[in-house]
Design an enzyme around this catalytic site. Structure first.
Site, PDB file in Angstrom:
ATOM      1  N   GLU A   1      71.498 -49.143  16.307  1.00 30.22           N
ATOM      2  CA  GLU A   1      70.763 -49.084  17.564  1.00 30.22           C
ATOM      3  C   GLU A   1      70.810 -50.463  18.212  1.00 30.22           C
ATOM      4  OE1 GLU A   1      66.898 -47.572  16.691  1.00 30.22           O
ATOM      5  OE2 GLU A   1      67.636 -45.559  16.219  1.00 30.22           O
TER       6      GLU A   1
ATOM      7  N   HIS B   1      69.044 -35.529  18.201  1.00 26.41           N
ATOM      8  CA  HIS B   1      70.335 -36.168  17.970  1.00 26.41           C
ATOM      9  C   HIS B   1      70.442 -36.651  16.525  1.00 26.41           C
ATOM     10  CE1 HIS B   1      72.479 -36.727  21.913  1.00 26.41           C
ATOM     11  NE2 HIS B   1      71.342 -36.206  22.321  1.00 26.41           N
TER      12      HIS B   1
ATOM     13  N   GLY C   1      79.917 -35.693  31.146  1.00 29.02           N
ATOM     14  CA  GLY C   1      79.250 -34.415  31.367  1.00 29.02           C
ATOM     15  C   GLY C   1      77.878 -34.623  31.964  1.00 29.02           C
ATOM     16  N   GLY C   2      77.341 -33.560  32.521  1.00 29.25           N
ATOM     17  CA  GLY C   2      76.004 -33.607  33.074  1.00 29.25           C
ATOM     18  C   GLY C   2      74.951 -33.428  32.000  1.00 29.25           C
TER      19      GLY C   2
ATOM     20  N   ALA D   1      73.804 -46.073  19.035  1.00 27.73           N
ATOM     21  CA  ALA D   1      72.761 -45.501  19.896  1.00 27.73           C
ATOM     22  C   ALA D   1      72.170 -46.627  20.739  1.00 27.73           C
ATOM     23  CB  ALA D   1      71.686 -44.842  19.049  1.00 27.73           C
TER      24      ALA D   1
ATOM     25  N   SER E   1      77.505 -34.404  24.109  1.00 28.42           N
ATOM     26  CA  SER E   1      77.287 -35.075  22.822  1.00 28.42           C
ATOM     27  C   SER E   1      77.815 -34.241  21.660  1.00 28.42           C
ATOM     28  CB  SER E   1      75.798 -35.370  22.620  1.00 28.42           C
ATOM     29  OG  SER E   1      75.350 -36.340  23.538  1.00 28.42           O
TER      30      SER E   1
ATOM     31  N   ARG F   1      72.548 -31.822  29.498  1.00 31.26           N
ATOM     32  CA  ARG F   1      72.592 -30.588  28.693  1.00 31.26           C
ATOM     33  C   ARG F   1      73.913 -29.833  28.836  1.00 31.26           C
ATOM     34  NH1 ARG F   1      68.552 -31.522  25.133  1.00 31.26           N
ATOM     35  NH2 ARG F   1      66.503 -31.652  26.114  1.00 31.26           N
ATOM     36  N   SER F   2      74.974 -30.557  29.108  1.00 29.07           N
ATOM     37  CA  SER F   2      76.285 -29.916  29.282  1.00 29.07           C
ATOM     38  C   SER F   2      76.977 -29.632  27.959  1.00 29.07           C
ATOM     39  CB  SER F   2      77.192 -30.816  30.132  1.00 29.07           C
ATOM     40  OG  SER F   2      77.417 -32.052  29.476  1.00 29.07           O
ATOM     41  N   GLY F   3      76.532 -30.308  26.882  1.00 30.24           N
ATOM     42  CA  GLY F   3      77.198 -30.180  25.585  1.00 30.24           C
ATOM     43  C   GLY F   3      78.115 -31.350  25.285  1.00 30.24           C
TER      44      GLY F   3
END
Length: 201
Positions: free
Chosen positions: A88, A76, A33-34, A57, A40, A36-38
């Site tokens: 991480e 997040h 997705g791009g 992460a 995550s 801020r596409s949703g």
């Protein structure tokens, strides 16, 4: 059997394969997705039913020098259930090979950015191309061999304008090629556009 019966049988088998593929939660899923596409949030919903999950992460840790990035990381973190374990690291290959619980990797774009830095791509350090190839192939081999359910999030970077900088074009081209390789060995691939989910055949 008649031609009609053959076509009907073929259609039913295709449907059965699709149901088996999309009904699985024990395979490998790539969520594209791009910004801020949703993507995550969608990935998090896919793994929400697992009682134990490792959230990987691979992006830069938050820093006081970059408050905007720190705010993104904190957003997040705030969404993750308490029973998830967060790791991480940029060593995705080792995490995949040693995993005993389902994984959510978010995201391959931030991981690649760090790997490009680690191998010296941004500064043109001699041999960076070979080191990059080694890191990518190691990750792809581990992805292929994954024995636990794993969802990986990645940026879809092929739909925008051509970046104005050499580094921007390098990142776009390498991530596009990486997404292709990961997609080819995934049980399911979804593209998120404006919060809507498109399952790719």
């Amino acid at each position: 059997m008649t031609k009609l019966t053959h076509r009907l049988a073929g259609s039913l088998e295709t449907l059965a394969q699709a149901l088996r593929r999309y009904g699985r939660d024990d395979g490998k899923v790539l969520v594209l997705g791009g910004v801020r596409s949703g993507k995550s949030r969608h990935a998090e919903r896919l793994v929400a039913h697992h009682p134990h999950l490792v959230y990987v992460a691979p992006g830069l840790p938050p820093s006081a020098e970059d408050p905007e990035w720190a705010a993104r990381v904190e957003a997040h973190r705030a969404r993750r259930p308490r029973h998830w374990t967060t790791v991480e690291t940029t060593d995705l290959a080792t995490v995949l090979r040693n995993a005993t619980s389902p994984l959510l990797i978010d995201c391959l774009g931030t991981w690649l950015s760090r790997v490009l830095d680690e191998v010296g791509a941004w500064t043109g350090k001699p041999g960076w191309e070979r080191r990059l190839d080694d890191r990518l192939e190691d990750f792809l081999a581990a992805w292929t061999q994954a024995r636990v359910p794993v969802v990986a999030v990645s940026n879809e970077v092929g739909s925008g304008v051509v970046p104005a900088t050499v580094s921007g074009r390098l990142f776009r081209d390498v991530l596009g090629a990486l997404n292709n390789r990961v997609s080819a060995d995934s049980d399911r691939v979804s593209l998120i556009v404006a919060g809507r989910v498109l399952d790719l055949p």
